[in-house]
Motif scaffolding. Structure first.
Motif, PDB file in Angstrom:
ATOM      1  N   THR A 207       0.929  -1.113   0.062  1.00  0.00           N
ATOM      2  CA  THR A 207       0.026  -0.036  -0.003  1.00  0.00           C
ATOM      3  C   THR A 207       0.870   1.100  -0.260  1.00  0.00           C
ATOM      4  O   THR A 207       2.161   1.173   0.352  1.00  0.00           O
ATOM      5  CB  THR A 207      -0.910  -0.025   1.329  1.00  0.00           C
ATOM      6  OG1 THR A 207       0.072  -0.279   2.311  1.00  0.00           O
ATOM      7  CG2 THR A 207      -1.862  -1.132   1.353  1.00  0.00           C
ATOM      8  N   HIS A 208       0.217   2.275  -0.169  1.00  0.00           N
ATOM      9  CA  HIS A 208       1.001   3.424   0.036  1.00  0.00           C
ATOM     10  C   HIS A 208       1.360   3.759   1.289  1.00  0.00           C
ATOM     11  O   HIS A 208       1.002   3.407   2.261  1.00  0.00           O
ATOM     12  CB  HIS A 208      -0.097   4.938  -0.308  1.00  0.00           C
ATOM     13  CG  HIS A 208      -0.353   5.006  -1.750  1.00  0.00           C
ATOM     14  ND1 HIS A 208      -1.182   4.196  -2.567  1.00  0.00           N
ATOM     15  CD2 HIS A 208      -0.171   6.332  -2.854  1.00  0.00           C
ATOM     16  CE1 HIS A 208      -1.318   4.592  -3.840  1.00  0.00           C
ATOM     17  NE2 HIS A 208      -0.729   5.867  -3.882  1.00  0.00           N
ATOM     18  N   GLY A 209       2.503   4.497   1.399  1.00  0.00           N
ATOM     19  CA  GLY A 209       2.953   4.648   2.760  1.00  0.00           C
ATOM     20  C   GLY A 209       4.508   5.133   2.689  1.00  0.00           C
ATOM     21  O   GLY A 209       5.235   5.074   1.754  1.00  0.00           O
ATOM     22  N   HIS A 210       4.798   5.615   3.912  1.00  0.00           N
ATOM     23  CA  HIS A 210       6.328   6.208   4.217  1.00  0.00           C
ATOM     24  C   HIS A 210       6.716   5.864   5.523  1.00  0.00           C
ATOM     25  O   HIS A 210       5.790   5.572   6.588  1.00  0.00           O
ATOM     26  CB  HIS A 210       6.056   7.779   4.251  1.00  0.00           C
ATOM     27  CG  HIS A 210       5.657   8.488   2.902  1.00  0.00           C
ATOM     28  ND1 HIS A 210       4.235   8.279   2.527  1.00  0.00           N
ATOM     29  CD2 HIS A 210       6.087   9.137   2.070  1.00  0.00           C
ATOM     30  CE1 HIS A 210       4.113   8.960   1.673  1.00  0.00           C
ATOM     31  NE2 HIS A 210       5.191   9.268   1.070  1.00  0.00           N
ATOM     32  N   VAL A 211       7.938   5.944   5.766  1.00  0.00           N
ATOM     33  CA  VAL A 211       8.510   5.976   6.940  1.00  0.00           C
ATOM     34  C   VAL A 211       9.362   7.449   7.200  1.00  0.00           C
ATOM     35  O   VAL A 211      10.067   7.481   6.317  1.00  0.00           O
ATOM     36  CB  VAL A 211       9.456   4.846   7.347  1.00  0.00           C
ATOM     37  CG1 VAL A 211      10.326   5.226   8.741  1.00  0.00           C
ATOM     38  CG2 VAL A 211       8.613   3.706   7.628  1.00  0.00           C
ATOM     39  N   ILE A 212       9.076   8.462   8.016  1.00  0.00           N
ATOM     40  CA  ILE A 212       9.829   9.593   7.775  1.00  0.00           C
ATOM     41  C   ILE A 212      10.299   9.933   9.170  1.00  0.00           C
ATOM     42  O   ILE A 212       9.854   9.596  10.445  1.00  0.00           O
ATOM     43  CB  ILE A 212       8.650  10.803   7.387  1.00  0.00           C
ATOM     44  CG1 ILE A 212       8.038  10.370   6.057  1.00  0.00           C
ATOM     45  CG2 ILE A 212       9.376  11.992   7.357  1.00  0.00           C
ATOM     46  CD1 ILE A 212       7.216  11.471   5.628  1.00  0.00           C
ATOM     47  N   MET A 213      11.646  10.444   9.058  1.00  0.00           N
ATOM     48  CA  MET A 213      12.431  10.540  10.195  1.00  0.00           C
ATOM     49  C   MET A 213      12.907  12.183  10.332  1.00  0.00           C
ATOM     50  O   MET A 213      13.436  12.336   9.207  1.00  0.00           O
ATOM     51  CB  MET A 213      13.583   9.612  10.359  1.00  0.00           C
ATOM     52  CG  MET A 213      14.506   9.567  11.493  1.00  0.00           C
ATOM     53  SD  MET A 213      15.673   8.431  11.546  1.00  0.00           S
ATOM     54  CE  MET A 213      16.998   9.133  10.640  1.00  0.00           C
ATOM     55  N   PRO A 214      12.724  12.706  11.445  1.00  0.00           N
ATOM     56  CA  PRO A 214      13.394  14.168  11.338  1.00  0.00           C
ATOM     57  C   PRO A 214      14.724  13.922  11.581  1.00  0.00           C
ATOM     58  O   PRO A 214      15.427  13.326  12.054  1.00  0.00           O
ATOM     59  CB  PRO A 214      12.891  14.748  13.015  1.00  0.00           C
ATOM     60  CG  PRO A 214      11.899  13.707  13.273  1.00  0.00           C
ATOM     61  CD  PRO A 214      12.085  12.427  12.732  1.00  0.00           C
ATOM     62  N   ASP A 215      15.368  14.921  10.527  1.00  0.00           N
ATOM     63  CA  ASP A 215      16.932  14.689  10.420  1.00  0.00           C
ATOM     64  C   ASP A 215      17.335  16.202  10.432  1.00  0.00           C
ATOM     65  O   ASP A 215      17.370  16.809   9.644  1.00  0.00           O
ATOM     66  CB  ASP A 215      17.219  14.250   9.055  1.00  0.00           C
ATOM     67  CG  ASP A 215      18.605  13.824   8.735  1.00  0.00           C
ATOM     68  OD1 ASP A 215      19.472  13.821   9.789  1.00  0.00           O
ATOM     69  OD2 ASP A 215      19.189  13.655   7.732  1.00  0.00           O
ATOM     70  N   GLY A 216      17.654  16.731  11.752  1.00  0.00           N
ATOM     71  CA  GLY A 216      18.039  18.025  11.981  1.00  0.00           C
ATOM     72  C   GLY A 216      16.875  18.666  11.602  1.00  0.00           C
ATOM     73  O   GLY A 216      15.718  18.577  12.281  1.00  0.00           O
ATOM     74  N   GLU A 217      17.127  19.860  10.807  1.00  0.00           N
ATOM     75  CA  GLU A 217      15.899  20.605  10.391  1.00  0.00           C
ATOM     76  C   GLU A 217      15.292  19.981   9.343  1.00  0.00           C
ATOM     77  O   GLU A 217      13.921  20.341   9.046  1.00  0.00           O
ATOM     78  CB  GLU A 217      16.447  21.851   9.795  1.00  0.00           C
ATOM     79  CG  GLU A 217      16.965  22.940  10.690  1.00  0.00           C
ATOM     80  CD  GLU A 217      16.090  23.543  11.902  1.00  0.00           C
ATOM     81  OE1 GLU A 217      15.051  24.342  11.315  1.00  0.00           O
ATOM     82  OE2 GLU A 217      16.025  22.985  12.992  1.00  0.00           O
ATOM     83  N   PRO A 280      10.799   9.105  14.494  1.00  0.00           N
ATOM     84  CA  PRO A 280      10.307   8.452  13.188  1.00  0.00           C
ATOM     85  C   PRO A 280       8.905   8.018  13.410  1.00  0.00           C
ATOM     86  O   PRO A 280       8.632   7.454  14.568  1.00  0.00           O
ATOM     87  CB  PRO A 280      11.361   7.299  12.818  1.00  0.00           C
ATOM     88  CG  PRO A 280      12.093   7.345  14.179  1.00  0.00           C
ATOM     89  CD  PRO A 280      11.953   8.525  14.932  1.00  0.00           C
ATOM     90  N   VAL A 281       8.294   7.961  11.867  1.00  0.00           N
ATOM     91  CA  VAL A 281       6.865   7.773  12.031  1.00  0.00           C
ATOM     92  C   VAL A 281       6.575   6.840  10.979  1.00  0.00           C
ATOM     93  O   VAL A 281       6.930   7.281   9.943  1.00  0.00           O
ATOM     94  CB  VAL A 281       5.917   8.681  12.128  1.00  0.00           C
ATOM     95  CG1 VAL A 281       4.357   8.245  11.873  1.00  0.00           C
ATOM     96  CG2 VAL A 281       6.011   9.437  13.389  1.00  0.00           C
ATOM     97  N   LYS A 282       6.078   5.543  10.947  1.00  0.00           N
ATOM     98  CA  LYS A 282       5.729   4.667   9.738  1.00  0.00           C
ATOM     99  C   LYS A 282       4.241   5.043   9.823  1.00  0.00           C
ATOM    100  O   LYS A 282       3.549   4.799  10.674  1.00  0.00           O
ATOM    101  CB  LYS A 282       6.011   3.489  10.133  1.00  0.00           C
ATOM    102  CG  LYS A 282       5.582   2.421   9.056  1.00  0.00           C
ATOM    103  CD  LYS A 282       5.724   0.971   9.521  1.00  0.00           C
ATOM    104  CE  LYS A 282       6.903   0.284   8.829  1.00  0.00           C
ATOM    105  NZ  LYS A 282       6.668  -1.462   9.198  1.00  0.00           N
ATOM    106  N   LEU A 283       3.860   5.188   8.584  1.00  0.00           N
ATOM    107  CA  LEU A 283       2.439   5.365   8.087  1.00  0.00           C
ATOM    108  C   LEU A 283       2.118   4.681   6.839  1.00  0.00           C
ATOM    109  O   LEU A 283       2.301   5.149   5.939  1.00  0.00           O
ATOM    110  CB  LEU A 283       1.860   6.814   8.029  1.00  0.00           C
ATOM    111  CG  LEU A 283       0.385   7.061   8.382  1.00  0.00           C
ATOM    112  CD1 LEU A 283       0.004   8.526   8.690  1.00  0.00           C
ATOM    113  CD2 LEU A 283      -0.485   6.663   7.066  1.00  0.00           C
ATOM    114  N   MET A 284       1.521   3.539   6.986  1.00  0.00           N
ATOM    115  CA  MET A 284       1.225   2.829   5.767  1.00  0.00           C
ATOM    116  C   MET A 284      -0.501   2.627   5.555  1.00  0.00           C
ATOM    117  O   MET A 284      -0.744   2.422   6.695  1.00  0.00           O
ATOM    118  CB  MET A 284       1.792   1.361   5.958  1.00  0.00           C
ATOM    119  CG  MET A 284       3.120   1.123   6.155  1.00  0.00           C
ATOM    120  SD  MET A 284       4.251   1.707   4.533  1.00  0.00           S
ATOM    121  CE  MET A 284       3.665   0.714   3.259  1.00  0.00           C
TER     122      MET A 284
END
Lengths: 753, 493
Positions: A207-217, A280-284
């Protein structure tokens, strides 16, 4: 700049042209090029990773401290969001962040337009906690009238999907309606029919989805996407960042088919959650969300009139189409570009109709399977009226040299002359067989921006770097094959890095353009790097770099004698690289524009054989022969897979898939794989993919895109085969047993869906 | 009584306690063991991306079968060895050879995006396992592969090269799992646990959960009497789907999959006796020669993964009007034996159903066995299933016709059952009565079709329109007439 004569086209339709070859670039591959890697069966460079389960998809990632995101969606097809109460949800165990999908100030007036529209997203420490918290959010809605059906939405007084605009949005018509009508009225034969096609969802397995992690700014993002650069730019734009602050990585992704460009709503929400939570957040998406809110192929209703003269030449066609892309647009159907209609005999008008359903997204050859379903049945109907063999009728109206050759190949392989019913429906018994055909084309020469870098290390290692993602087609393998060919190595010798916005720019995997766009830049980068190795080796040979040749893992001086490496002074690849003056050398190249070459489009034809049970209406596709051109096909093994994959998606669209909406409640009733059926192995006919090689000479490689063309003609070929088997025409997709049986009953009666 | 489960995953021993016992197997391997090769795609047993091989002790062997791990629960795996895609090549290092199935999939380009690939590899590897733990004697042909993979979906490749990969594999090169893992040591360890019933309590998300996995039917009945609301689980192919959709997460589970003798299937004296926990695979095996027509329909109504888990008891108790087995059981006059607090009773299957998913079953009762009088020589049996897709699709319409013809082609009797045409599966009594004594001709059957269409009350739903179901009811009797004719020489059916 030097001038060079090359041969393009295909045997039987060969053309000599002169091209200009800039300094430091290779002359285009042409009909005379002898390849050892490209154009052969190349196994995937990532095959082992995939079969062992080691390939890590976005869905598989697990970062330390990673949270799990979930989206709350509107249960109503149309409503105003009056109140959103997150107080209870915020107190639920494990909840770390909640973000609204719209500005807080919009609460009270915000309209949601389909069941599945985003309300908010939250992130919690476990998927179960996220799920529980979602259930604790209280939203107050004021429900509004809605409409989910195409025909109802265009009626006067239908509920309006957008407050300030009518549901029907006409496009710009093409041609002169009166002139076309006049020509058809004067034609020797004319036919008229209404065709309908259904909404199809992309249904990628991941499915559509991301794992996104803050990386500095900024952000580090893993995305299940077919466009890492569009995800980067989309996230940067939405979050007020510079593109270089966002890095997007897609090493593996589980299918897209057009629905996975840009971060989309779920990506933006995921990024906001990650920033708010500082984790970090995973949202699938889940399977239901994927069906409701992740894109689809719009449906269509196509009213067609067409005529031909007594010699079987097309004189005119009028097409009026409407379709719904839900709250989105893009429901147009293809313009009938395949056959030689006289330009002033064509009239076409189309309109998008909004409904309260999830927005359409580009899907594999947008508009084309729908349009061809109507066009190719119309062609068959005209042939029938004229008493002409449908294939002969096409030969009289198709001047494309490639397809003219392909018709012969396909007809022979399916047994057109011997196996087709001369009189449709002439068979006996309750199982009837028949054969039908349809054609295809695509605009596939590539040519957008791309940059490639090839590093050659002193130990002989070759690293190819290119930022575009492999959607699954085998892009990575195809460009490895190009480098291997240029360097005289094997694809497995090339280490390929793709799917990373830190690497050279590459296009999104759409429009069948990735490989044709990127491959020439890759070849030229490899060529530039190779020249550096040749420079280092030239001293050893006491020769000039331009006289050296690399093949079979060896380097030697090419003297035109034709003798192989074994009989002369040569260096192995590794030995030559050891002579490099630095640890590594890099060749880089940007994609240059295409030159004129042979053709801008690719051509294909498909022939289908079906068996129809006239008691139950069940259609079984027995065999499909698919003859397809993709310019210079880099990897024939992958090409066959791509063709067969297109065919099976066509079979699936023709017979099974259908997004069914409950008109009374405005909800999709089959947002799953239990009731939304896609074709499985047992539905798979015998498929004979025939790769038709054409040298197009438009750039240094000449590969053309292959993703879309093979999915286009399959439903039409099946429909024509059903007619040949039974004498009954089915005007509506999917051609379910129910509809086939109904068509059998009114055989020869009214011509509309 | 045991307070934990004992199972092996890829040769690793795991004692599972508490809430983990109630996870789906797919979540357990992905989230707890971080084996992410197993994918969850549809979460309802339609796509096979989550396929793993489950080795169950059978005699002195572990018998491995492919199962959809996303719709079964860890508690059902008590006493089993589970092999995931990561476990096909135990101890493999970077450049070691792949498993022959994996190698063939690479060589033939069986993947595009690759998301379905692990599931396909496991289903295919499962097809090479044999009952005796030796090498499969014959290669798999295209038909066998299509059947073996009928529970797997691929959205990219068109399956052609996947099938070609399977056909290319030399079965002698495929190591049986019994050779890859220390079978006897695992068996000995698992057998110790298997003797005792397992009972586990846990709290998850504020909800208490309780599992009881008895070893005898008596224990099961006693538990059911004291926990009338307990969800009775055998294969969980239905509960697993409901669980994943959040529709039903029972707080008390009675797992019958370990009850001794409840999975047995035997045929004697013209009667087929099937324990309620008998899987469709086991029933399919025994009916292949005994009732080929029933066998044929069994192979259509689910994938290997589903048939390896789903049971006849579940199919009957679930009571769906489109349950694929019911028309056959209706026309053969099957009976069910029911065990309860008050002892055992037998009831004709047709009497078990009172309305849509309404059963004549007391809260303390369990279906124990199904008995089917087998069709006799000279009787003609035909079963029909109409769905959009050929395999792995819920039916729009089902039917069974069993008939005996007398001298001169007269219908002595004909029994007709149809599903998907009313809230319950129907026997068409009026049509049957009308048919008795009439000549078996196309005209008779066409006439009977009209009667049949009047005797049913179909509705329109996502799987078909009422109008179409009525037409099928008419046509299917004509189709039966054609099917019952001796095939002309050389004809292909």
């Amino acid at each position: 700049m030097t001038e060079r004569k090359i041969s393009i086209g295909f045997p039987g339709a060969q053309k000599e042209i002169t091209v200009e070859v800039p300094e430091g670039t290779p002359p285009p591959w042409d009909l005379k090029s002898a390849h050892t890697v490209v154009g052969t069966d190349v196994t995937r460079v990532d095959g082992a990773e995939k079969v062992t389960g080691r390939a890590k998809y976005t869905y598989d990632l697990n970062l330390p401290g990673m949270l799990h995101g979930r989206i709350l969606r509107s249960p109503h097809p149309a409503a105003v969001v009056k109140k959103v109460d997150i107080s209870a949800a915020a107190r639920m165990p494990g909840v770390k962040a909640i973000v609204l999908a719209f500005d807080e100030g919009q609460i009270g007036t915000k309209r949601v337009r389909y069941a599945g529209d985003e309300i908010l997203a939250l992130a919690a420490d476990t998927p179960a906690h996220a799920e529980e918290a979602i259930r604790a959010v209280k939203v107050e809605y004021e429900t509004l009238p809605f409409v989910v059906d195409l025909d109802e939405a265009e009626r006067e007084g239908a509920p309006q999907v957008y407050k300030d605009q009518p549901n029907v949005k006409p496009g710009r018509p093409r041609g002169n309606a009166d002139e076309a009508a006049k020509r058809i009225a004067a034609a020797a034969v004319a036919v008229e029919a209404t065709f309908r096609t259904q909404v199809q969802t992309h249904s990628p397995l991941e499915t559509h989805g991301h794992v996104i992690m803050p990386d500095g700014e900024g952000l580090k993002v893993w995305a299940s996407t077919q466009g890492v650069f569009s995800v980067r730019d989309g996230l940067a734009g939405n979050l007020g960042l510079k593109p270089e602050q966002v890095r997007v990585i897609t090493e593996y992704m589980g299918g897209g088919f057009g629905a996975k460009f840009g971060p989309r709503a779920e990506g933006v929400l995921c990024a906001k959650l990650a920033r708010k939570a500082g984790a970090p957040v995973k949202l699938m998406l889940d399977r239901k969300e994927e069906h409701l809110a992740a894109g689809n192929r719009p449906n269509s209703r196509q009213e067609v009139k067409a005529g031909a003269d007594k010699d079987g030449k097309l004189v005119g066609i009028i097409v009026r189409t409407r379709g719904t892309g839900g709250v989105g647009g893009g429901a147009g159907c293809t313009i009938p570009a395949i056959y030689d209609f006289p330009e002033d005999g064509i009239y076409k008008e189309e309109a998008d109709v909004h409904t309260n359903a999830g927005a359409a997204a580009a899907m594999r050859a947008p508009g084309h399977p729908q349009g061809i379903f109507a066009l190719e049945q119309t062609m068959d109907m005209l042939a029938h009226e004229l008493g002409l063999d449908p294939l002969e009728f096409r030969m009289r109206n198709d001047s494309d040299p490639i397809r003219r050759e392909q018709y012969k190949i396909g007809a022979k392989r399916i047994g057109w002359a011997s196996r087709r019913n001369k009189t449709p429906g002439a068979g006996t018994g309750h199982l009837r067989r028949g054969i039908g055909m349809a054609s295809t084309l695509w605009y596939a020469a590539g040519g957008r921006q791309a940059r490639a870098d090839v590093e050659i290390h002193r130990d002989g290692t070759v690293v190819l770097m290119q930022g575009a993602q492999d959607i699954g087609t085998g892009f990575k393998t195809a460009i490895a094959a190009v480098v291997a060919e240029e360097l005289g190595l094997k694809p497995s010798n090339i280490s390929v890095k793709t799917g990373d916005t830190r690497l050279g720019y590459g296009p999104g995997s759409g429009g069948s353009t990735t490989t044709p766009t990127v491959a020439p830049a890759v070849r030229e980068a490899a060529y530039a790097a190779k020249l550096k190795v040749f420079e280092a080796a030239a001293a050893f040979f006491k020769s000039k770099p331009e006289h050296l040749r690399a093949a079979d893992g060896m380097i030697w001086v090419e003297d035109g004698s034709g003798a192989g490496a074994e009989n002369r002074k040569s260096l192995s690849w590794k030995q030559a690289c050891a002579l490099l003056p630095a640890d590594k050398v890099t060749g880089s190249a940007d994609r240059r524009p295409n030159t004129e070459g042979f053709r801008n489009t690719t051509a294909g034809v498909q022939f289908a054989e079906v068996e129809v049970d006239i008691e139950t209406g069940i259609v079984r596709v027995i065999k499909v022969v698919a003859v397809q051109d993709a310019g210079l096909t880099l990897n024939t093994l992958a090409a066959k897979s791509q063709i067969a994959g297109g065919v099976i998606q066509g079979v699936s669209f023709a017979l099974f898939e259908d997004r069914i909406m409950d008109r009374a409640r405005g909800l999709m009733v089959n947002p799953n794989f239990m009731d939304y059926k896609i074709a499985g192995p047992a539905d798979c006919p015998e498929i004979e993919p025939v790769v038709f090689q054409v040298a197009n000479g438009k750039n240094s490689v000449g590969a053309m895109g292959l993703g879309e063309s093979p999915v286009i003609p399959t439903p039409a070929a099946i429909a024509n085969a059903i007619f040949n088997a039974t004498g009954a025409r089915v005007f509506e997709l999917p051609m379910t047993p129910d509809r086939v049986l109904a068509a059998l009953q009114k055989k020869g009666g009214e011509k509309s869906a | 009584m045991r307070d934990h489960l004992l199972l092996y995953v890829n040769g690793q021993r795991h004692e599972v306690r508490g809430a983990d016992a109630f996870l789906t197997l797919a979540d357990f391997v992905r989230e707890r063991l971080r084996l992410t090769g197993t994918k969850i795609v549809c979460a309802e047993g339609d796509c096979g991306a989550c396929t793993v091989l489950v080795g169950r002790p059978r005699g002195r062997r572990l018998h491995y079968l492919p199962v959809d791990s996303c719709i079964c629960f860890v508690y059902q795996m008590d006493g089993c060895h589970i092999v995931t895609v990561e476990g096909l090549t135990p101890g493999r290092r970077e450049n070691d050879p792949l498993h022959p199935v994996q190698e063939a999939m690479v060589r033939h380009h069986g993947s595009q995006c690759g998301f379905c690939t692990p599931g396909i590899v496991m289903a295919m590897a499962g097809a090479f396992e044999t009952d005796d733990g030796r090498h499969r004697p014959e290669p798999l042909d295209a038909d066998a592969l299509r059947r073996a993979l009928s529970g797997n979906l691929c959205r990219c490749t068109g399956y052609v090269q996947i099938i070609e990969a399977g056909e290319s594999i030399d079965p002698a090169s495929v190591p049986p799992l019994a050779q890859l893992y220390p079978e006897q040591a695992m068996l000995a360890d698992l057998a110790g646990a298997a003797a005792q019933p397992a009972a586990i309590s846990a709290v998850r998300g504020g909800q208490t959960m309780e599992l009881f996995a008895p070893r005898t039917l008596e224990e099961a009945v006693v538990f059911k009497a004291s926990h009338p609301d307990a969800a009775v689980v055998c294969g969980a192919t239905d509960l697993g789907v409901q669980h994943n959709k959040g529709l039903r997460v029972p707080s008390v589970v009675l797992d019958l999959s370990h009850v001794e003798g409840l999975s047995d299937v035997v045929a004697a004296d013209g009667v087929l006796r099937m324990g309620a926990a008998a899987t469709w695979t086991a029933i399919g095996d025994i009916t292949e020669d005994l009732v080929p027509e029933f066998h044929r329909i069994i192979t259509l109504f689910g994938s290997p993964q589903i048939r390896n888990a789903g049971t006849i008891g579940g199919n009957i108790v679930n009571g769906s009007p489109i349950a694929d087995s019911l028309p056959f059981l209706f026309v053969t006059h099957a009976e069910v034996e029911i065990a309860g607090g008050a002892g055992r009773r037998r009831v004709a299957l047709t009497r078990l159903y009172r309305g849509y998913k309404q059963l004549d079953l007391a809260p303390d009762e369990l279906v124990a066995e199904v008995r089917v009088p087998l069709p006799r020589r000279g009787e003609i049996l035909r079963l029909y299933k109409v769905s959009k897709r050929r395999d792995m699709d819920i039916s729009t319409f089902t039917a069974a016709v069993l008939a005996r013809l007398g001298d001169g082609g007269v219908i002595e009797w004909m029994r007709v059952a149809m599903g998907g045409v009313a809230p319950v599966v129907l026997r068409l009594a009026r049509t049957e009565q009308w048919l008795e004594g009439r000549p078996f001709t196309e005209e008779t059957m066409r006439e009977a079709g009209h009667l049949a269409a009047q005797e049913i009350s179909p509705i329109t739903d996502v799987r078909g329109e009422a109008r179409y179901r009525r037409r099928l009811a008419e046509n299917i009797l004509v189709k039966f007439y054609h099917d019952a004719q001796p095939a002309p020489a050389g004809a292909v059916r």
